[in-house]
Design a protein around this motif. Structure first.
Motif, PDB file in Angstrom:
ATOM      1  N   SER A 208       0.821  -1.146  -0.061  1.00  0.00           N
ATOM      2  CA  SER A 208       0.195   0.058   0.022  1.00  0.00           C
ATOM      3  C   SER A 208       0.787   1.224  -0.045  1.00  0.00           C
ATOM      4  CB  SER A 208      -0.919   0.143   1.269  1.00  0.00           C
ATOM      5  OG  SER A 208      -0.181  -0.106   2.514  1.00  0.00           O
ATOM      6  N   TRP A 209       1.940   1.305   0.361  1.00  0.00           N
ATOM      7  CA  TRP A 209       2.988   2.406   0.473  1.00  0.00           C
ATOM      8  C   TRP A 209       4.170   1.971  -0.223  1.00  0.00           C
ATOM      9  CZ3 TRP A 209       1.931   7.096   2.593  1.00  0.00           C
ATOM     10  CH2 TRP A 209       1.006   7.225   3.304  1.00  0.00           C
TER      11      TRP A 209
ATOM     12  N   ARG B  35       1.798   7.032  -1.648  1.00  0.00           N
ATOM     13  CA  ARG B  35       0.655   6.098  -1.750  1.00  0.00           C
ATOM     14  C   ARG B  35      -0.177   6.390  -3.183  1.00  0.00           C
ATOM     15  NH1 ARG B  35      -3.884   9.114  -0.257  1.00  0.00           N
ATOM     16  NH2 ARG B  35      -3.158  10.817   0.899  1.00  0.00           N
TER      17      ARG B  35
ATOM     18  N   ASN C 262      -1.017  -6.096  -8.283  1.00  0.00           N
ATOM     19  CA  ASN C 262      -0.347  -4.881  -8.120  1.00  0.00           C
ATOM     20  C   ASN C 262      -0.107  -4.009  -8.943  1.00  0.00           C
ATOM     21  OD1 ASN C 262       1.456  -6.898  -9.168  1.00  0.00           O
ATOM     22  ND2 ASN C 262       3.049  -5.895  -8.142  1.00  0.00           N
TER      23      ASN C 262
END
Length: 312
Positions: A14-15, A29, A43
């Protein structure tokens, strides 16, 4: 807010750690949900991606960034997702070369796994290199067998070296191979990939682990893909250990195109739509019977063909 350009060096799901052209690192992000046209992936961002992001002030911490654009990729390595059917997982992008670390012992890397990696690299025109690690654990007979395998891959155009990350054998050669390039290092868990990167970048101290005696498999030590700079202008992408490498974005009739020794014979079969299995007057099967294409490579091809049939 100011637009900035950077490259993704680390992805944690997520980061993302983005390195800017000025040398700073910004924690970023994604803005909303990114969908890449024609590409189903778990992803949307991969290590190696070039991105445009906006800076926003963090509360009581360093500046944060919001990624709003992924710049076009020159290439990428993708594998079938182990969690989501019909989706792929991007391993890394914008590579100069892909290096697979393999071992003939503890754990043994199968020829099929090697060939799937090579086919994936060929599909996106990424030069591939095979490094046969743990030569220090091999007896004379095993070293001779390893040399035979390397010769087979060299004859079809692949660069192969026998190395020992632990003992330091041929590490200078590896340093030359990666100089001035962005290189993906991949392979099964336990093949010594992290140990090799530690040897190349001594200050890094990546976590390594023992082989599990029960399963004769390496214990995962790398959780997320990450890029490191070993020397100015030389970059290594360390990827998590891969158990299986399912092919993505490839039709069955395309697979033979990514075997260099088969590609050279395409168009010489009796039938234009020949799949090189049961058809008569097949140039690929004739080459296998004549010993010009190795049995192990042909078996790998048939396995990939079968996987593609099972996906339908």
């Amino acid at each position: 807010m100011v637009n900035q350009k950077g490259k993704v060096w680390r992805s944690t799901g997520s980061w993302y750690e983005v390195h800017t052209e000025s040398g700073t690192t910004i924690r970023c992000r994604l803005k909303g949900k990114f969908k890449i046209k024609g590409l189903k992936v778990t992803n949307p961002l991969a290590v190696g991606d070039d991105v445009i992001f906006d800076l926003e002030m963090g509360e009581g911490e360093k500046d944060l960034g919001i990624i709003k654009e992924i710049l076009p990729r020159k290439n990428y390595i993708i594998r079938k997702s182990v969690h989501k059917t019909a989706h792929g997982h991007l391993i890394a992008s914008n590579l100069d070369q892909a290096i697979m670390v393999v071992t003939l012992t503890y754990p043994k890397t199968s020829m099929g796994f090697i060939d799937r990696f090579l086919v994936s690299a060929e599909a996106y025109s990424i030069p591939a290199i095979l490094l046969f690690n743990k030569m220090d654990l091999l007896d004379e007979a095993s070293l001779e067998y390893q040399e035979e395998i390397m010769d087979m891959y060299r004859q079809i155009g692949y660069t192969c070296y026998s190395i020992s990350a632990l003992r330091g054998d041929n590490i200078d050669i590896v340093k030359k191979l990666i100089e001035g390039k962005i290189s993906l290092f991949s392979g099964h868990s336990g093949v010594g990939k992290s140990a090799l990167i530690n040897t190349l970048i001594p200050d890094l101290d990546l976590a390594t682990s023992e082989i599990s005696d029960f399963a004769n498999k390496g214990v995962h030590t790398t959780t997320f893909a990450e890029m490191f700079e070993s020397e100015p202008g030389t970059f290594i992408i360390d990827s998590p250990g891969i158990k299986e490498l399912g092919l993505m974005e490839m039709e069955s009739q395309e697979i033979s195109h990514y075997f260099p020794e088969m590609s050279a014979l395409l168009g010489q079969c009796k039938f234009n739509n020949c799949e090189h299995t049961n058809e008569p007057k097949c140039s690929i099967k004739d080459a296998v019977e004549a010993g010009k294409i190795s049995d192990s490579r042909y078996i790998s091809y048939l396995s990939m063909l079968e996987d593609d049939d099972n996906r339908r």
